[in-house]
Write a protein that holds these residues in place. Structure first.
Motif, PDB file in Angstrom:
ATOM      1  N   GLY A 140      43.850   8.674  31.588  1.00 48.34           N
ATOM      2  CA  GLY A 140      43.478   7.282  31.300  1.00 48.34           C
ATOM      3  C   GLY A 140      42.207   6.910  32.044  1.00 48.34           C
ATOM      4  N   ASN A 141      41.638   5.773  31.681  1.00 50.95           N
ATOM      5  CA  ASN A 141      40.414   5.305  32.324  1.00 50.95           C
ATOM      6  C   ASN A 141      40.744   4.251  33.366  1.00 50.95           C
ATOM      7  OD1 ASN A 141      38.712   6.868  30.592  1.00 50.95           O
ATOM      8  ND2 ASN A 141      39.101   5.355  28.970  1.00 50.95           N
ATOM      9  N   SER A 142      40.410   4.540  34.613  1.00 48.88           N
ATOM     10  CA  SER A 142      40.726   3.600  35.685  1.00 48.88           C
ATOM     11  C   SER A 142      39.585   2.600  35.881  1.00 48.88           C
ATOM     12  CB  SER A 142      40.976   4.360  36.992  1.00 48.88           C
ATOM     13  OG  SER A 142      39.817   5.074  37.374  1.00 48.88           O
ATOM     14  N   HIS A 143      39.934   1.479  36.505  1.00 44.63           N
ATOM     15  CA  HIS A 143      38.957   0.448  36.827  1.00 44.63           C
ATOM     16  C   HIS A 143      38.693   0.459  38.329  1.00 44.63           C
ATOM     17  CE1 HIS A 143      40.683  -0.781  33.000  1.00 44.63           C
ATOM     18  NE2 HIS A 143      39.601  -1.505  32.791  1.00 44.63           N
ATOM     19  N   ALA A 144      37.533   0.016  38.693  1.00 45.55           N
ATOM     20  CA  ALA A 144      37.184  -0.020  40.113  1.00 45.55           C
ATOM     21  C   ALA A 144      37.941  -1.145  40.796  1.00 45.55           C
ATOM     22  CB  ALA A 144      35.677  -0.226  40.273  1.00 45.55           C
ATOM     23  N   SER A 203      51.885   3.199  23.855  1.00 49.01           N
ATOM     24  CA  SER A 203      50.572   2.626  24.167  1.00 49.01           C
ATOM     25  C   SER A 203      49.462   3.667  24.082  1.00 49.01           C
ATOM     26  CB  SER A 203      50.584   1.997  25.567  1.00 49.01           C
ATOM     27  OG  SER A 203      50.649   2.991  26.577  1.00 49.01           O
ATOM     28  N   TYR A 204      49.826   4.955  24.099  1.00 48.05           N
ATOM     29  CA  TYR A 204      48.835   6.020  23.992  1.00 48.05           C
ATOM     30  C   TYR A 204      48.272   6.152  22.573  1.00 48.05           C
ATOM     31  CZ  TYR A 204      48.604   8.678  28.373  1.00 48.05           C
ATOM     32  OH  TYR A 204      48.319   9.092  29.646  1.00 48.05           O
ATOM     33  N   LEU A 205      49.020   5.699  21.564  1.00 45.42           N
ATOM     34  CA  LEU A 205      48.645   5.955  20.178  1.00 45.42           C
ATOM     35  C   LEU A 205      47.215   5.518  19.841  1.00 45.42           C
ATOM     36  CD1 LEU A 205      49.441   7.102  17.477  1.00 45.42           C
ATOM     37  CD2 LEU A 205      50.567   4.939  16.921  1.00 45.42           C
ATOM     38  N   PRO A 206      46.817   4.270  20.142  1.00 42.56           N
ATOM     39  CA  PRO A 206      45.428   3.882  19.832  1.00 42.56           C
ATOM     40  C   PRO A 206      44.399   4.599  20.694  1.00 42.56           C
ATOM     41  CG  PRO A 206      46.539   2.132  21.033  1.00 42.56           C
ATOM     42  CD  PRO A 206      47.587   3.136  20.676  1.00 42.56           C
ATOM     43  N   ASP A 207      44.829   5.184  21.822  1.00 39.51           N
ATOM     44  CA  ASP A 207      43.908   5.900  22.698  1.00 39.51           C
ATOM     45  C   ASP A 207      43.587   7.298  22.176  1.00 39.51           C
ATOM     46  OD1 ASP A 207      44.040   3.710  24.345  1.00 39.51           O
ATOM     47  OD2 ASP A 207      45.465   4.617  25.755  1.00 39.51           O
ATOM     48  N   ILE A 208      44.568   7.906  21.503  1.00 36.38           N
ATOM     49  CA  ILE A 208      44.393   9.312  21.116  1.00 36.38           C
ATOM     50  C   ILE A 208      44.139   9.503  19.621  1.00 36.38           C
ATOM     51  CG2 ILE A 208      45.710  10.215  23.082  1.00 36.38           C
ATOM     52  CD1 ILE A 208      47.431  10.310  19.786  1.00 36.38           C
ATOM     53  N   ALA A 209      44.391   8.449  18.821  1.00 32.06           N
ATOM     54  CA  ALA A 209      44.233   8.575  17.371  1.00 32.06           C
ATOM     55  C   ALA A 209      43.392   7.435  16.812  1.00 32.06           C
ATOM     56  CB  ALA A 209      45.601   8.589  16.695  1.00 32.06           C
ATOM     57  N   PHE A 210      42.559   7.757  15.829  1.00 34.43           N
ATOM     58  CA  PHE A 210      41.806   6.722  15.128  1.00 34.43           C
ATOM     59  C   PHE A 210      42.747   5.967  14.194  1.00 34.43           C
ATOM     60  CE2 PHE A 210      38.548   9.984  16.104  1.00 34.43           C
ATOM     61  CZ  PHE A 210      37.685   9.193  16.857  1.00 34.43           C
ATOM     62  N   GLN A 232      39.261  17.473  28.915  1.00 35.44           N
ATOM     63  CA  GLN A 232      40.004  16.485  28.142  1.00 35.44           C
ATOM     64  C   GLN A 232      39.610  16.575  26.672  1.00 35.44           C
ATOM     65  OE1 GLN A 232      40.581  12.541  29.888  1.00 35.44           O
ATOM     66  NE2 GLN A 232      39.938  11.643  27.923  1.00 35.44           N
ATOM     67  N   LEU A 233      40.618  16.599  25.806  1.00 31.92           N
ATOM     68  CA  LEU A 233      40.373  16.697  24.373  1.00 31.92           C
ATOM     69  C   LEU A 233      39.866  15.368  23.840  1.00 31.92           C
ATOM     70  CD1 LEU A 233      43.573  18.678  23.298  1.00 31.92           C
ATOM     71  CD2 LEU A 233      41.254  19.570  23.548  1.00 31.92           C
ATOM     72  N   PRO A 234      38.953  15.392  22.866  1.00 32.97           N
ATOM     73  CA  PRO A 234      38.405  14.144  22.318  1.00 32.97           C
ATOM     74  C   PRO A 234      39.437  13.402  21.469  1.00 32.97           C
ATOM     75  CG  PRO A 234      37.619  16.012  21.051  1.00 32.97           C
ATOM     76  CD  PRO A 234      38.353  16.590  22.237  1.00 32.97           C
ATOM     77  N   LYS A 235      39.243  12.112  21.337  1.00 32.55           N
ATOM     78  CA  LYS A 235      40.117  11.276  20.516  1.00 32.55           C
ATOM     79  C   LYS A 235      40.122  11.798  19.082  1.00 32.55           C
ATOM     80  CE  LYS A 235      40.820   6.434  19.140  1.00 32.55           C
ATOM     81  NZ  LYS A 235      40.372   5.029  19.362  1.00 32.55           N
ATOM     82  N   GLY A 236      41.311  11.886  18.495  1.00 30.07           N
ATOM     83  CA  GLY A 236      41.433  12.367  17.129  1.00 30.07           C
ATOM     84  C   GLY A 236      41.611  13.864  17.005  1.00 30.07           C
ATOM     85  N   ASP A 237      41.494  14.600  18.121  1.00 26.41           N
ATOM     86  CA  ASP A 237      41.663  16.050  18.094  1.00 26.41           C
ATOM     87  C   ASP A 237      43.095  16.395  17.673  1.00 26.41           C
ATOM     88  OD1 ASP A 237      40.334  18.765  19.319  1.00 26.41           O
ATOM     89  OD2 ASP A 237      42.517  18.727  19.598  1.00 26.41           O
ATOM     90  N   GLN A 238      43.251  17.334  16.753  1.00 24.20           N
ATOM     91  CA  GLN A 238      44.567  17.658  16.195  1.00 24.20           C
ATOM     92  C   GLN A 238      45.522  18.174  17.258  1.00 24.20           C
ATOM     93  OE1 GLN A 238      45.248  16.826  12.952  1.00 24.20           O
ATOM     94  NE2 GLN A 238      47.340  17.135  13.702  1.00 24.20           N
ATOM     95  N   LYS A 239      45.014  18.942  18.194  1.00 18.86           N
ATOM     96  CA  LYS A 239      45.873  19.462  19.255  1.00 18.86           C
ATOM     97  C   LYS A 239      46.405  18.320  20.124  1.00 18.86           C
ATOM     98  CE  LYS A 239      44.769  23.414  20.911  1.00 18.86           C
ATOM     99  NZ  LYS A 239      44.115  24.541  21.642  1.00 18.86           N
ATOM    100  N   LEU A 240      45.572  17.321  20.374  1.00 24.46           N
ATOM    101  CA  LEU A 240      45.977  16.167  21.157  1.00 24.46           C
ATOM    102  C   LEU A 240      47.027  15.344  20.398  1.00 24.46           C
ATOM    103  CD1 LEU A 240      45.643  14.255  23.583  1.00 24.46           C
ATOM    104  CD2 LEU A 240      43.673  13.233  22.413  1.00 24.46           C
ATOM    105  N   LEU A 241      46.794  15.170  19.097  1.00 22.35           N
ATOM    106  CA  LEU A 241      47.749  14.405  18.281  1.00 22.35           C
ATOM    107  C   LEU A 241      49.098  15.106  18.215  1.00 22.35           C
ATOM    108  CD1 LEU A 241      45.470  13.348  15.258  1.00 22.35           C
ATOM    109  CD2 LEU A 241      45.958  12.090  17.365  1.00 22.35           C
TER     110      LEU A 241
END
Length: 438
Positions: free
Chosen positions: A221-225, A139-146, A3-12
């Motif tokens: 995404g991050n799942s909850h138990a 809704s993905y925008l705040p997850d993938i971009a600062f 998984q690419l880190p948040k803010g990664d250009q390829k992900l954006l």
């Protein structure tokens, strides 16, 4: 792959590219090709048809169907977003609605008066697929971009969407104008109708194929138990309820949102029905001129809208958001009155250019004004969810009002003029918002 880190250009880039994939739907289906195709089905008969046990005017019928789809989206999006966030599978939800919308576009190839119920169902699910997939996409925008990256990547998505959708529309226009170049046979009228049907297929294929790049890089995404409980299911509605309570404590924001709700009824409705109006009310020299002229008008609106957005942005910087919005709403009032007198193609071309000038501007400025009036909070997502639901409900009311007047009077001219009243009320409500709050 990792998984690419948040803010990664390829992900954006992958996130923004979904605009390239899905923007062909609102341009080709909602605005350009489908309205022309739909009206052409009624060429040799009255614009009325017996369906659902009632005699409907064709444009009123499609207005009511559109309103029903937006009502479903408005009610469903808070519920689905809450579940998706908890389960951590936003990508699966987004992919599902993407495929639902794209396959529905392909299904429009079989739209006919003989298969009207099935055709309307494809149209209905196409709308739901497009707008519901956007709920998860946004809704993905705040997850993938600062925060400092979000404006730029959002604008990049808009630009890609504009380029991609215009590119495909030009290809579709070529198919309709020169069907023989694409090996589409039949008389001129038959070939044009075939070309429009094939255009629906190209939209579906384009949407599915180009979205794969986005899905390849977007995180799940991050799942909850634990299991999905009743609280989780209705969490989205609870958030909207909390925002409603907070609005009671913020008079400026509440007054602004009231004005936005009212003028959005008219803005979004005019955009959705513009082509239906042009098909029925403008005295085109021939069916071929009507088809080509209307598509050119849509392209003209897209081009001028970019200029309009820039001009609006500069005006808001100089004069403030609220005064600029008041002027734009006043301009819309004049456009609604002027629409009543449109008869010739040149009138429609001029009106299209003027609509494009204020179309993009009022949408962008409305959202940024709302953002500026928000209270100091980290939970901006809930406020924007409320904003989106407000906009969808406004579309439902606007389309129902338009469809009802069109059905009762037999002419969309009266409906357009009536929509102008919403802009009048919008101006009155905007003036009640404290001018210093912008």
């Amino acid at each position: 792959m990792a998984q690419l880190p948040k803010g990664d250009q390829k992900l954006l880039n992958a996130w923004a590219f979904y605009d390239w994939a899905n923007s062909v739907y609102p341009l080709v289906i909602s605005s350009a090709i489908f309205p022309i195709f739909y009206d052409a089905l009624f060429t040799d008969r009255s614009h009325y048809i017996h369906v659902f046990g009632t005699e409907f005017k064709n444009s009123a019928l499609i207005s009511f169907t559109t309103a029903a789809a937006f009502m479903v989206v408005a009610l469903m999006s808070p519920l689905l977003s809450g579940i998706a966030d908890y389960m951590g599978n936003k990508k699966n939800f987004m992919r599902f609605f993407c495929y639902l919308g794209a396959l529905s576009c392909i299904g429009l190839n079989w739209f006919s008066l003989q298969n009207l119920y099935v055709g309307l169902l494809f149209y209905f699910f196409g709308l739901i697929g497009f707008w519901s997939s956007l709920v998860f996409y946004n809704s993905y925008l705040p997850d993938i971009a600062f925060v400092e990256q979000q404006d730029r990547v959002s604008a990049k998505g808009y630009s890609l969407g504009y380029l991609g959708s215009v590119l495909l529309l030009i290809v579709n226009l070529a198919m309709v104008m020169k069907p023989d170049l694409f090996c589409i046979t039949g008389t001129s009228g038959e070939a044009a109708m075939k070309a429009m049907r094939y255009s629906f297929i190209t939209v579906g294929i384009w949407w599915i194929v180009f979205s794969q790049y986005t899905y390849f890089y977007l995180p799940k995404g991050n799942s909850h138990a634990g299991k999905v409980s009743r609280d989780v299911i209705f969490n989205g509605f609870k958030e909207l309820k909390n925002v409603w309570k907070l609005l009671g404590e913020n008079r400026k924001l509440k007054r602004y949102l009231s004005s936005f709700f009212v003028f959005s009824m008219a803005v979004q409705t005019v955009m959705l029905i513009a082509t239906y109006f042009g098909v029925q009310e403008v005295q085109w020299a021939s069916k071929e001129q009507s088809t080509i002229g209307l598509i050119i008008c849509i392209l003209l609106i897209q081009l001028v809208a970019v200029l309009g957005a820039v001009m609006t942005s500069r005006a808001s910087e100089k004069y403030g958001n609220l005064p600029t919005l008041i002027v734009i709403n006043g301009f819309w009032i004049l456009l609604c009155i002027g629409a009543y007198f449109i008869t010739l193609p040149i009138h429609f071309y001029v009106m299209a250019a003027l609509v494009g000038l204020v179309m993009g501007g009022i949408q962008a400025l409305s959202r940024s004004t709302y953002s500026k009036l928000l209270p100091e909070t980290e939970d901006t997502a809930s406020f924007f969810s409320f904003y989106d639901v407000t906009e969808k409900l406004a579309i439902v009311i606007g389309m129902c009002v338009y469809g009802l007047i069109d059905q009762l009077t037999g002419s969309p001219r009266f409906a357009i003029v009536f929509l102008g009243l919403f802009f009048v009320i919008g101006v009155v409500l905007l003036r009640r918002v404290d001018q210093k709050s912008n």
